[in-house]
Motif scaffolding. Structure first.
Motif, PDB file in Angstrom:
ATOM      1  N   TYR A  32      38.436 -23.882   2.293  1.00  0.00           N
ATOM      2  CA  TYR A  32      37.912 -24.571   3.476  1.00  0.00           C
ATOM      3  C   TYR A  32      37.309 -25.919   3.078  1.00  0.00           C
ATOM      4  O   TYR A  32      36.116 -26.052   2.873  1.00  0.00           O
ATOM      5  CB  TYR A  32      36.864 -23.702   4.178  1.00  0.00           C
ATOM      6  CG  TYR A  32      37.457 -22.449   4.766  1.00  0.00           C
ATOM      7  CD1 TYR A  32      38.183 -22.499   5.953  1.00  0.00           C
ATOM      8  CD2 TYR A  32      37.304 -21.221   4.131  1.00  0.00           C
ATOM      9  CE1 TYR A  32      38.742 -21.352   6.493  1.00  0.00           C
ATOM     10  CE2 TYR A  32      37.854 -20.073   4.666  1.00  0.00           C
ATOM     11  CZ  TYR A  32      38.574 -20.135   5.841  1.00  0.00           C
ATOM     12  OH  TYR A  32      39.126 -19.007   6.372  1.00  0.00           O
TER      13      TYR A  32
ATOM     14  N   ILE B 196      38.578 -30.741   9.548  1.00  0.00           N
ATOM     15  CA  ILE B 196      38.248 -29.614  10.415  1.00  0.00           C
ATOM     16  C   ILE B 196      39.098 -29.751  11.680  1.00  0.00           C
ATOM     17  O   ILE B 196      38.841 -30.607  12.525  1.00  0.00           O
ATOM     18  CB  ILE B 196      36.747 -29.597  10.756  1.00  0.00           C
ATOM     19  CG1 ILE B 196      35.934 -29.339   9.479  1.00  0.00           C
ATOM     20  CG2 ILE B 196      36.435 -28.531  11.806  1.00  0.00           C
ATOM     21  CD1 ILE B 196      34.439 -29.433   9.667  1.00  0.00           C
TER      22      ILE B 196
ATOM     23  N   ASP C  48      37.564 -23.297  11.684  1.00  0.00           N
ATOM     24  CA  ASP C  48      37.387 -23.912  10.367  1.00  0.00           C
ATOM     25  C   ASP C  48      35.912 -24.069  10.031  1.00  0.00           C
ATOM     26  O   ASP C  48      35.459 -23.690   8.948  1.00  0.00           O
ATOM     27  CB  ASP C  48      38.069 -25.289  10.325  1.00  0.00           C
ATOM     28  CG  ASP C  48      39.584 -25.190  10.346  1.00  0.00           C
ATOM     29  OD1 ASP C  48      40.097 -24.120   9.990  1.00  0.00           O
ATOM     30  OD2 ASP C  48      40.250 -26.174  10.723  1.00  0.00           O
TER      31      ASP C  48
END
Length: 451
Positions: free
Chosen positions: A403, A407, A412
């Motif tokens: 991650y 975004i 996310d």
């Protein structure tokens, strides 16, 4: 919120005990013991033994029996360590006055320890060094707790009242359960006690989140059917009143913050001396040759407790007006050719080691966000602000878990925050090491989200 000076009592006691051990040896003037090897050994043994046994984990609700039992356990370990020295390093030699030295140290430490707690409790009985307390819920256990806190002044608690949805006739009622938050903040409340008889699990969860966000202590008063879990420890107030104490987060303990800071300084110093010292001028020249603008990009980011700090990066974009408003996206036209390489290899983050040395970042932690974007994220993630409980990091658990970068959807940021909070709640030194190693490996393997 007032400072919790009681937090420093264990460290003060450790310093006092070490002073008394060495003072006892000096008073006895026996050359057999006034040697460097023995002094280093006996001091280190006391420190390690006390940390291992939890000797200094004494709380204000503990009675003299608890204090004496901890003292007895620590002194037994000390006796074992004392004689072990002569077995390990002086085997076969005749050493005089062992009993005299040992008894002197034990007697002095015992007298000072008991006297210290007597004076501390006496001091608290006069309304000094107290903790402000409120109780959420009203039942037999909360009434019993309130009566005990009022009566036993030496514990150092100031009970201010109940918040409850029940209709009761008492002068101690402060309002309904929905009204406690404003009261806690406006009156600098230190500890919140929650009745598990009246409050539901969702309410307890919300109270815990509020307490973490505002650095308050939450304790639970159980009912007869309450199951204890791994995140809770049992404490006894008085002879029979059971309180469930929500375990402290790792970074609530000053020793963990010290360990992390030492690692940050040592690791960052190594990177600055052996990597940045020669890499910085090379990248500086390449960036300056390729496009106009400063080699170092400075940007305000959210840091510890939400305070803004200046974050340093190698500039990877052409100078543009959107740099402080919009994150980079895939195939972003603002990114320079050398900037694409820097971002792919994470070399653009290298100057942040200076942020670490300055103390506004850590090597490992949640990534710092722009304040403008953070305000949007708070709307999508309820516990987003919990990330501010620690310093932001150059790398983190979320980043090595895939991650990082743009975004694209709400999930996310939710997943990043979820992993950030997991890191905060489950931190260990070895976890930091694993994250650093994984980050270094990812630099060489490459990350498809690094753009």
């Amino acid at each position: 919120m007032k400072k919790r000076y009681s937090t420093y009592i264990p460290y003060l006691l450790l310093i006092i005990d070490l002073f008394l051990i060495n003072l006892s040896l000096i008073i006895l003037k026996d050359k057999e013991y006034l040697i460097t090897n023995f002094l280093v050994y006996i001091n280190l043994f006391w420190i390690i033994a006390s940390l291992t046994s939890g000797f200094y984990k004494i709380y204000r609700h503990h009675n003299y029996f608890k204090i004496l039992s901890r003292l007895t356990g620590q002194l037994l370990l000390f006796i074992l360590g004392f004689f072990s020295y002569f077995s390990l390093f002086r085997e076969g030699e005749i050493v005089h006055n062992q009993t005299k030295v040992l008894v002197t140290i034990i007697v002095i430490i015992s007298i000072v320890r008991i006297l210290f707690f007597y004076l501390l409790k006496k001091y608290r009985s006069y309304g000094k060094n107290y903790r402000k307390v409120i109780v959420l819920g009203f039942d037999e256990s909360t009434i019993k707790l309130a009566e005990m806190l009022k009566k036993e002044k030496e514990l150092g608690y100031q009970f201010l009242g109940f918040f409850t949805n029940k209709k009761i006739e008492t002068n101690d009622t402060l309002g309904t359960l929905k009204q406690y938050e404003n009261y806690v903040l406006s009156n600098n409340i230190d500890e919140i006690y929650c009745s598990l008889t009246e409050l539901k699990s969702k309410q307890i969860k919300k109270i815990k989140q509020f307490a973490i966000r505002h650095k308050r202590i939450v304790k639970l008063i159980p009912n007869a059917n309450e199951l204890y879990n791994k995140n809770i420890t049992t404490e006894f107030y008085g002879d029979s009143l059971v309180i469930l104490n929500v375990k402290k987060l790792p970074f609530d303990l000053i020793e963990n913050r010290i360990i992390k800071r030492i690692f940050d300084i040592l690791f960052s110093s190594f990177v600055c001396l052996f990597i940045i010292s020669w890499l910085y001028p090379i990248l500086w020249i390449l960036i300056k040759i390729e496009s106009r603008g400063p080699a170092i990009f400075k940007q305000g980011r959210e840091g510890f407790n939400g305070d803004e700090f200046v974050c340093y990066k190698f500039r990877s974009m052409y100078v543009n007006k959107q740099a402080n408003k919009v994150h980079a996206t895939k195939n972003d036209s603002r990114i320079t050719p050398i900037g694409a390489f820097l971002r792919k290899t994470s070399l653009d983050e290298i100057p942040q080691f200076f942020n670490v040395l300055l103390g506004n970042m850590s090597v490992v932690g949640p990534r710092p966000h722009l304040e403008s974007l953070a305000l949007e994220y708070q709307k999508d993630v309820d516990n987003y602000l919990e990330r501010h409980a620690v310093k932001p990091g150059i790398t983190g658990l979320a980043q090595i878990s895939g991650y990082r970068g743009e975004i694209k959807k709400k999930s996310d940021i939710k997943n990043r925050v979820r992993l950030d909070i997991f890191y905060i709640e489950n931190w260990s030194f070895m976890l930091d090491i694993k994250i650093v190693v994984s980050t270094v490996l990812n630099v060489f393997k490459g990350d498809e989200n690094a753009y």
